[in-house]
Design a protein around this motif. Structure first.
Motif, PDB file in Angstrom:
ATOM      1  N   LEU A   1       0.835  -1.206   0.000  1.00 38.35           N
ATOM      2  CA  LEU A   1       0.000   0.000   0.000  1.00 38.35           C
ATOM      3  C   LEU A   1       0.871   1.258   0.000  1.00 38.35           C
ATOM      4  O   LEU A   1       0.612   2.202  -0.750  1.00 38.35           O
TER       5      LEU A   1
ATOM      6  N   THR B   1      -8.513  -2.153  -4.623  1.00 33.08           N
ATOM      7  CA  THR B   1      -7.444  -2.033  -3.637  1.00 33.08           C
ATOM      8  C   THR B   1      -8.021  -2.074  -2.228  1.00 33.08           C
ATOM      9  O   THR B   1      -7.565  -2.847  -1.375  1.00 33.08           O
TER      10      THR B   1
ATOM     11  N   THR C   1       0.632   5.230  -8.301  1.00 34.39           N
ATOM     12  CA  THR C   1      -0.759   5.295  -8.738  1.00 34.39           C
ATOM     13  C   THR C   1      -1.633   5.581  -7.518  1.00 34.39           C
ATOM     14  O   THR C   1      -1.119   5.836  -6.433  1.00 34.39           O
ATOM     15  N   LYS C   2      -2.932   5.532  -7.698  1.00 28.49           N
ATOM     16  CA  LYS C   2      -3.861   5.744  -6.591  1.00 28.49           C
ATOM     17  C   LYS C   2      -4.666   4.473  -6.357  1.00 28.49           C
ATOM     18  O   LYS C   2      -4.991   3.760  -7.303  1.00 28.49           O
ATOM     19  N   PRO C   3      -5.020   4.213  -5.101  1.00 29.59           N
ATOM     20  CA  PRO C   3      -5.842   3.036  -4.823  1.00 29.59           C
ATOM     21  C   PRO C   3      -7.218   3.168  -5.480  1.00 29.59           C
ATOM     22  O   PRO C   3      -7.730   4.270  -5.644  1.00 29.59           O
TER      23      PRO C   3
ATOM     24  N   GLN D   1     -10.432   6.050   4.790  1.00 20.40           N
ATOM     25  CA  GLN D   1      -9.774   6.565   3.590  1.00 20.40           C
ATOM     26  C   GLN D   1     -10.572   6.215   2.339  1.00 20.40           C
ATOM     27  O   GLN D   1     -10.741   7.050   1.443  1.00 20.40           O
TER      28      GLN D   1
ATOM     29  N   GLU E   1       1.329   4.210  -3.468  1.00 22.56           N
ATOM     30  CA  GLU E   1       1.048   5.643  -3.477  1.00 22.56           C
ATOM     31  C   GLU E   1       2.069   6.458  -4.267  1.00 22.56           C
ATOM     32  O   GLU E   1       1.788   7.569  -4.671  1.00 22.56           O
ATOM     33  N   LYS E   2       3.243   5.891  -4.536  1.00 19.39           N
ATOM     34  CA  LYS E   2       4.256   6.590  -5.327  1.00 19.39           C
ATOM     35  C   LYS E   2       3.967   6.487  -6.831  1.00 19.39           C
ATOM     36  O   LYS E   2       4.408   7.329  -7.615  1.00 19.39           O
TER      37      LYS E   2
ATOM     38  N   GLU F   1     -12.325   8.909  -0.351  1.00 19.56           N
ATOM     39  CA  GLU F   1     -12.011   8.923  -1.784  1.00 19.56           C
ATOM     40  C   GLU F   1     -13.189   8.477  -2.647  1.00 19.56           C
ATOM     41  O   GLU F   1     -13.042   8.365  -3.871  1.00 19.56           O
TER      42      GLU F   1
END
Length: 139
Positions: A85, A98, A92-94, A127, A89-90, A131
């Motif tokens: 996880l 995910t 792409t986005k969850p 979270q 984050e470096k 989102e």
């Protein structure tokens, strides 16, 4: 017909192998999946632009963690899920997959009396909700 050309793995190659680990009954499959994901990231960072990890790749690695069944491997698979996880984050986005896979991992890897279980589930769900990713896999 250039015989000096190198054949290097791309995102599809890496993702397919990680998915194969995830779907297997192989011992240490989460460890194998994260090792290959780290190799992929190293290749991408070294200039192989075709090896940029996708959300599918990260989700496949999380899936290997979520379906780790060997009792002796569960704590390590939990740590690999967290590492995955953080690495994700470096690049792409969850997405909703995910979050759903993380929740499945925490449910399968942590016993009900493990203090970490409620904390991580609550954190991930919060979270996910922020989102707008709460979907059928999450609920």
């Amino acid at each position: 017909n250039n015989t000096n050309a190198q054949v290097v793995p791309d995102v599809v190659t890496y993702s397919t192998i990680i998915t194969t680990y995830a779907r297997s009954n192989k011992p240490l499959k989460a460890k194998h999946a994260i090792t290959l994901l780290q190799k992929m990231i190293k290749s991408y960072d070294a200039g192989n632009t075709n090896a940029k990890p996708s959300i599918y790749t990260f989700n496949a690695c999380l899936n290997a963690c979520a379906y780790t069944t060997h009792r002796s491997e569960k704590n390590n698979a939990f740590l690999i899920a967290i590492t995955t996880l953080l690495s994700l984050e470096k690049y792409t986005k969850p997405d909703h997959v995910t979050y759903g896979t993380l929740l499945r991992a925490f449910s399968n890897l942590l016993s009900e009396d493990d203090d970490r279980r409620n904390r991580v589930v609550q954190s991930v769900f919060t979270q996910c909700r922020k989102e707008g990713m709460v979907g059928s896999l999450v609920i």
